[in-house]
Design an enzyme around this catalytic site. Structure first.
Site, short mmCIF file in Angstrom:
data_model
loop_
_atom_site.label_atom_id
_atom_site.label_comp_id
_atom_site.label_asym_id
_atom_site.label_seq_id
_atom_site.Cartn_x
_atom_site.Cartn_y
_atom_site.Cartn_z
N GLY A 1 -0.38 26.99 -26.73
CA GLY A 1 -1.45 26.65 -25.80
C GLY A 1 -1.15 27.04 -24.38
O GLY A 1 -1.75 26.49 -23.45
N ASP A 2 -0.20 27.98 -24.20
CA ASP A 2 0.12 28.39 -22.83
C ASP A 2 0.46 29.87 -22.83
O ASP A 2 -0.11 30.63 -23.62
CB ASP A 2 1.23 27.49 -22.26
CG ASP A 2 1.07 27.26 -20.77
OD1 ASP A 2 1.12 28.25 -20.03
OD2 ASP A 2 0.86 26.11 -20.33
N ASP A 3 1.41 30.31 -21.96
CA ASP A 3 1.72 31.73 -21.89
C ASP A 3 2.39 32.20 -23.18
O ASP A 3 3.32 31.57 -23.68
CB ASP A 3 2.68 32.01 -20.72
CG ASP A 3 2.05 31.68 -19.37
OD1 ASP A 3 0.81 31.67 -19.27
OD2 ASP A 3 2.81 31.43 -18.42
N LEU B 1 -2.89 31.42 -23.18
CA LEU B 1 -3.27 32.05 -21.92
C LEU B 1 -3.01 33.55 -21.89
O LEU B 1 -3.39 34.20 -20.92
CB LEU B 1 -2.52 31.38 -20.75
CG LEU B 1 -2.58 29.85 -20.66
CD1 LEU B 1 -2.03 29.39 -19.32
CD2 LEU B 1 -3.98 29.31 -20.85
N ASN C 1 2.38 24.25 -21.74
CA ASN C 1 3.79 24.66 -21.52
C ASN C 1 4.54 25.05 -22.80
O ASN C 1 5.77 25.10 -22.79
CB ASN C 1 4.60 23.58 -20.79
CG ASN C 1 4.02 23.21 -19.44
OD1 ASN C 1 3.81 22.05 -19.12
ND2 ASN C 1 3.73 24.20 -18.63
#
Ligand SMILES: *[C@@H]1O[C@H](CO)[C@@H](O)[C@H](O)[C@H]1NC(C)=O
Ligand SMILES: *[C@@H]1O[C@H](CO)[C@@H](O)[C@H](O)[C@H]1NC(C)=O
Ligand SMILES: *[C@@H]1O[C@H](CO)[C@@H](O)[C@H](O)[C@H]1NC(C)=O
Ligand SMILES: *[C@@H]1O[C@H](CO)[C@@H](O)[C@H](O)[C@H]1NC(C)=O
Ligand SMILES: *[C@@H]1O[C@H](CO)[C@@H](O)[C@H](O)[C@H]1NC(C)=O
Ligand SMILES: *[C@@H]1O[C@H](CO)[C@@H](O)[C@H](O)[C@H]1NC(C)=O
Ligand SMILES: *[C@@H]1O[C@H](CO)[C@@H](O)[C@H](O)[C@H]1NC(C)=O
Ligand SMILES: *[C@@H]1O[C@H](CO)[C@@H](O)[C@H](O)[C@H]1NC(C)=O
Ligand SMILES: *[C@@H]1O[C@H](CO)[C@@H](O)[C@H](O)[C@H]1NC(C)=O
Ligand SMILES: *[C@@H]1O[C@H](CO)[C@@H](O)[C@H](O)[C@H]1NC(C)=O
Length: 421
Positions: A226-228, A250, A204
């Protein structure tokens, strides 16, 4: 003499533009700067110039800066006190972001303003203790982890040359806003705790989420997390993202969409260009999952937002992703419509159309270069690839998967359901 006259020219310009200027410096170690910062913004945030000089400002309470016809020169760093228990108490943050009831500790609102951090200032979210904490506590959307910088209900705003270090949660969000330009944004969510090397504890830490916003420019972004890298959520329109580097995570997301059964999510006229998505040191961040991906909830409602939902309709139309370089991402283009879904769910009603992928180069770590698993209830329409050259791992043949796709063109081989799991 030169220095003084140059200063006078600058000073007279400043006087002619703004009726008033407020200049502050940090109070010093151990002090709480929140009221100090807020009194400068209250005095000069409307028709004025606020100069926040270099140094660390200890921010311990939620802040909204209501700005109009104003400039803030943020040379310093707003360092948010990492008192996790305090911030997770819902009365200590704002809930201005409708989707998933996400929390904000710092909100910019108003019209015709610039916040310029001059490549020296910005926010320190002191995220490491938060990331450590959530390795042993369950994360839930809407649980109160604060967005580092929220632009809400803003019109004609610019955020410039801004750094956000260690966001506990999303780095940025823009919601209910029109004509906002971010020009120069560093988001850096990097785990430095050796106990978690090789794991992704940065769930997140999205670079930005856009929601219910029109005419948003995202220029010159560098996102480690570690996400979008960027996530375009419901009712984002006329979005330009240019010169964006995504390090780990991601990739660029469209979604998640369709979480609210009673709301249509519309995402229209999006241009992403000069995009690099790159894998980094796997001790620091093991994931580099996608270049660009698109996701919706399924057509069946399971539970309710902020954590559950589904069943929402809508449309993603006229998207161009061009001039892209990928370095070792797993799946360059990915689309699925069963986020949080279960076997036997109704298919999503949300449709994707007119998606264009042009001038892509680089390498993937798997041979699944394109995976479009569109809904049987709303097949994808007009998916065009131009000069799309992503190499599979050495010795492997590229696989292109198309399920429920009408009118795909431009891939170097057939795109069908073969190989879809
Ligand atoms: C910030 O202020 C709080 C409340 O006064 C204090 O507990 C904390 O130690 C301060 N932090 C820093 C880095 O000075
Ligand atoms: C916008 O704000 C600037 C000051 O930053 C001011 O000079 C200008 O007149 C404002 N524009 C409008 C349309 O109010
Ligand atoms: C949450 O914060 C409010 C306001 O500061 C306070 O009155 C309340 O007691 C806090 N709740 C908890 C559970 O700490
Ligand atoms: C949005 O901003 C306008 C002024 O720019 C204000 O009148 C209105 O109350 C704000 N709405 C919310 C929900 O904050
Ligand atoms: C990103 O954060 C890490 C860990 O705090 C730090 O070592 C690194 O210098 C930061 N990178 C940038 C570009 O600020
Ligand atoms: C692209 O953005 C980076 C910051 O992320 C900046 O350093 C670089 O100068 C930009 N490149 C161009 C061509 O503007
Ligand atoms: C998006 O806008 C449409 C119409 O303009 C509206 O019906 C829909 O509820 C909006 N969706 C969201 C998520 O606000
Ligand atoms: C499609 O989006 C682009 C921005 O990428 C925009 O320039 C163009 O006008 C849009 N086309 C239509 C038909 O709205
Ligand atoms: C990757 O990061 C780890 C942890 O900081 C470090 O020990 C290692 O040397 C790095 N590897 C490379 C190839 O830079
Ligand atoms: C489906 O694609 C595979 C290769 O991915 C190809 O061998 C096969 O002929 C294709 N089938 C159809 C019906 O196009």
């Amino acid at each position: 003499m030169f220095t003084i006259s140059a200063f006078c020219v600058f000073f007279s310009l400043a006087v002619s533009t703004f009726a008033k200027t407020c200049t502050i410096s940090p109070l010093g170690p151990g002090k709480d700067d929140t009221d100090h910062v807020m009194s400068a913004i209250t005095s000069c945030g409307q028709n004025g110039n606020t100069v926040i000089q270099a140094g660390n400002y200890n921010i311990t309470k939620k802040m909204t800066w209501n700005l109009a016809n104003s400039q803030v020169d943020l040379f310093g760093t707003l360092s948010f006190n990492p008192d996790i228990t305090y911030w997770l108490n819902a009365s200590n943050t704002y809930r201005v972001i409708f989707i998933q009831s996400q929390a904000s500790w710092f909100v910019l609102s108003g019209k015709n303003f610039t916040v310029n951090a001059h490549n020296t200032g910005g926010i320190n979210g002191n995220g490491q203790p938060w990331w450590n904490f959530y390795t042993s506590h369950t994360r839930r959307d809407g649980d109160g982890r604060p967005v580092a910088l929220t632009v809400f209900n803003a019109t004609s705003a610019t955020v410039k040359n801004f750094k956000i270090q260690s966001p506990p949660f999303w780095c940025n969000a823009v919601a209910n806003s029109v004509d906002v330009t971010y020009d120069g944004m560093l988001c850096n969510a990097t785990n430095a705790n050796p106990a978690f090397f090789g794991k992704n504890i940065l769930v997140n830490t999205d670079g930005i989420d856009t929601y219910r916003s029109d005419r948003i420019n995202l220029l010159n972004w560098d996102v480690t997390g570690g996400d979008d890298c960027m996530a375009f959520k419901g009712n984002s329109s006329n979005i330009v993202a240019r010169n964006v580097t995504c390090r780990g995570g991601l990739g660029i997301a469209f979604g998640s969409l369709g979480q609210y059964a009673q709301l249509n999510d519309l995402v229209e006229n999006v241009l992403v260009e000069d995009l690099t998505v790159t894998r980094i040191n796997s001790s620091i961040q093991p994931l580099a999952l996608q270049g660009v991906y698109f996701k919706t909830w399924s057509g069946t409602v399971h539970g309710s937002p902020p954590t559950g939902g589904g069943g929402g309709g809508g449309l993603v139309n006229n998207v161009t992703i061009r001039s892209v370089t990928l370095d070792r991402v797993d799946k360059p283009v990915n689309l699925y419509q069963n986020n949080n879904g279960k076997t036997g769910d109704a298919p999503s009603k949300l449709r994707f159309s007119n998606l264009n992928f042009a001038d892509w180069t680089g390498v993937a770590t798997t041979n699944t270069i394109v995976d479009l698993a569109c809904s049987s209830a709303a097949p994808c329409q007009n998916i065009a690839f131009t000069n799309f050259k992503i190499a599979p791992p050495a010795g492997q043949a590229s696989s292109f998967i198309c399920v429920n796709v009408v009118n795909e063109k431009g891939l170097s081989g057939p795109c069908n359901a073969t190989g879809h799991s």
